[in-house]
Design an enzyme around this catalytic site. Structure first.
Site, PDB file in Angstrom:
ATOM      1  CG  ASP A   1      48.948  37.593  38.119  1.00 22.11           C
ATOM      2  OD1 ASP A   1      47.908  36.910  38.068  1.00 22.11           O
ATOM      3  OD2 ASP A   1      49.064  38.699  37.562  1.00 22.11           O
TER       4      ASP A   1
ATOM      5  CG  ASN B   1      35.208  46.621  35.988  1.00 13.76           C
ATOM      6  OD1 ASN B   1      34.112  46.799  36.502  1.00 13.76           O
ATOM      7  ND2 ASN B   1      35.939  45.552  36.241  1.00 13.76           N
TER       8      ASN B   1
ATOM      9  CB  ILE C   1      42.756  45.633  42.382  1.00 12.21           C
ATOM     10  CG1 ILE C   1      43.106  44.155  42.478  1.00 12.21           C
ATOM     11  CG2 ILE C   1      41.387  45.972  42.961  1.00 12.21           C
ATOM     12  CD1 ILE C   1      43.309  43.658  43.895  1.00 12.21           C
ATOM     13  CB  SER C   2      38.908  47.674  38.551  1.00 13.28           C
ATOM     14  OG  SER C   2      38.435  48.171  39.778  1.00 13.28           O
ATOM     15  CG  ASN C   3      40.844  41.844  36.501  1.00 16.95           C
ATOM     16  OD1 ASN C   3      42.018  42.117  36.272  1.00 16.95           O
ATOM     17  ND2 ASN C   3      40.492  40.892  37.359  1.00 16.95           N
TER      18      ASN C   3
ATOM     19  CG  HIS D   1      46.233  41.002  36.707  1.00 18.19           C
ATOM     20  ND1 HIS D   1      46.738  40.035  37.546  1.00 18.19           N
ATOM     21  CD2 HIS D   1      44.977  41.275  37.160  1.00 18.19           C
ATOM     22  CE1 HIS D   1      45.836  39.743  38.469  1.00 18.19           C
ATOM     23  NE2 HIS D   1      44.756  40.474  38.253  1.00 18.19           N
TER      24      HIS D   1
ATOM     25  NE  ARG E   1      41.530  38.415  32.522  1.00 20.52           N
ATOM     26  CZ  ARG E   1      41.811  38.810  33.756  1.00 20.52           C
ATOM     27  NH1 ARG E   1      41.808  40.086  34.050  1.00 20.52           N
ATOM     28  NH2 ARG E   1      42.093  37.944  34.703  1.00 20.52           N
TER      29      ARG E   1
ATOM     30  CG  MET F   1      41.083  40.724  43.735  1.00 19.49           C
ATOM     31  SD  MET F   1      42.495  40.777  42.612  1.00 19.49           S
ATOM     32  CE  MET F   1      41.770  40.056  41.146  1.00 19.49           C
TER      33      MET F   1
ATOM     34  NE  ARG G   1      44.815  33.096  41.133  1.00 22.58           N
ATOM     35  CZ  ARG G   1      43.970  33.851  40.465  1.00 22.58           C
ATOM     36  NH1 ARG G   1      44.376  34.516  39.390  1.00 22.58           N
ATOM     37  NH2 ARG G   1      42.708  33.961  40.859  1.00 22.58           N
TER      38      ARG G   1
END
Length: 232
Positions: free
Chosen positions: A66, A10, A33-35, A93, A3, A144, A69
Site C-alpha cells: 500500500d 487462506n 502477507i496472505s490475504n 490492507h 477477499r 507483492m 502504491r
C-alpha cells in the site's frame, strides 16, 4: 476472487502454518502477507495465544504494498522521483481500510481535493486495478513480492541491530481496533514501538472513521475463525 473467497482458502492455511511455527519455532518473527491480512493476522495471533507462545512484537502484517502504491501514484501525478518520496499509509490492507496520509507525504506538494480523492481511491483499489489489467488472469504477484522483500529487509536490519521504520499491521492500541497498520520501529526483538496518529486532516480523520466498521468486521472474522477451529 473476492477477499471472502480468499478468507475461505487462506484462513486454514495460515492457521496450520502458524501452529507449526508455534510448536517448532515459537520465537520466530512472522511476516504475514496472505490475504485477507486484516483477518489472517488476528488468526495468527489467536493461534499463538492458544498455544501460550504469543509475542505481539513478532507478528506483523505486511502492508508495504500500500505504501509502494501510494508513493508511486503520488510521484507519477506530481512528476517526482519515487525514490525520494514517502507517503504514510495506515489502517488495514483492503479497500476503504487502506488510508494513505497524503497530507504527510514528502516532499510536500499541494493537491487539489479532486487529486487527493483520486489518489486515495487509486491506492485503495490498486489490487483491483492490476486484476483488471490482467483481465482476471492473475493478481499483483510481482509488486507483492517486491513489497515483501522490502519489508523483510527492514525486519532483518532491525534484528541485526539497525533500527528501521516501516508501516505494518500489528497488535495495536492506537485506535479502538485491536489490530491496525501504522508506523512501527523494528529492532532486535521485532516491533519495538508502535507510533500513534498525529496531524491528520479532517479528510483523513473521516476516512479513519469510515473504515472502522469494515476493519472490525474483518478482525472479528479472524478471531472467531481461530477460536471456532480450535474447538474442532
Amino acid at each position: 476472487m473476492t477477499r471472502d473467497d480468499l478468507f475461505k482458502v487462506n484462513a486454514g492455511i495460515v492457521k496450520g502454518l502458524v501452529e507449526a511455527v508455534g510448536k517448532h519455532a515459537p520465537g520466530a518473527i512472522l511476516n504475514i502477507i496472505s490475504n485477507p491480512v486484516n483477518s489472517t493476522v488476528p488468526i495468527a495471533a489467536e493461534c499463538l495465544k492458544a498455544m501460550g507462545v504469543y509475542d505481539k512484537r513478532k507478528v506483523m502484517g505486511v502492508t508495504t504494498l500500500d505504501v509502494v502504491r501510494a508513493k508511486t501514484f503520488y510521484a507519477e501525478m506530481k512528476g517526482l522521483d519515487v525514490a525520494n518520496v514517502d507517503v504514510p499509509v495506515i489502517g488495514g490492507h483492503a479497500g476503504a481500510t487502506i488510508l494513505p496520509l497524503f497530507s504527510q507525504a514528502t516532499p510536500k506538494v499541494p493537491l487539489s481535493q479532486e487529486e487527493l480523492e483520486g489518489l486515495t481511491k487509486r491506492t485503495q483499489d490498486g489490487g483491483t486495478e492490476v486484476v483488471q489489467a490482467k483481465a482476471g488472469k492473475g493478481s499483483a504477484t510481482l509488486s507483492m513480492a517486491y513489497a515483501a522483500a522490502l519489508f523483510a529487509d527492514s525486519v532483518l536490519r532491525g534484528l541485526n541491530g539497525t533500527p528501521t521504520m516501516e508501516y505494518s499491521y500489528v497488535d495495536s492500541n492506537v485506535t479502538e481496533a485491536p489490530y491496525f497498520a501504522s508506523k512501527v520501529k523494528l529492532s532486535t526483538e521485532g516491533v519495538e514501538k508502535v507510533f500513534g496518529l498525529e496531524n491528520m486532516t479532517d479528510y483523513e480523520k473521516e476516512g479513519l472513521k469510515t473504515m472502522m466498521p469494515e476493519l472490525m468486521k474483518s478482525i472479528n472474522a479472524g478471531i472467531d475463525f481461530a477460536k471456532e477451529s480450535s474447538k474442532a
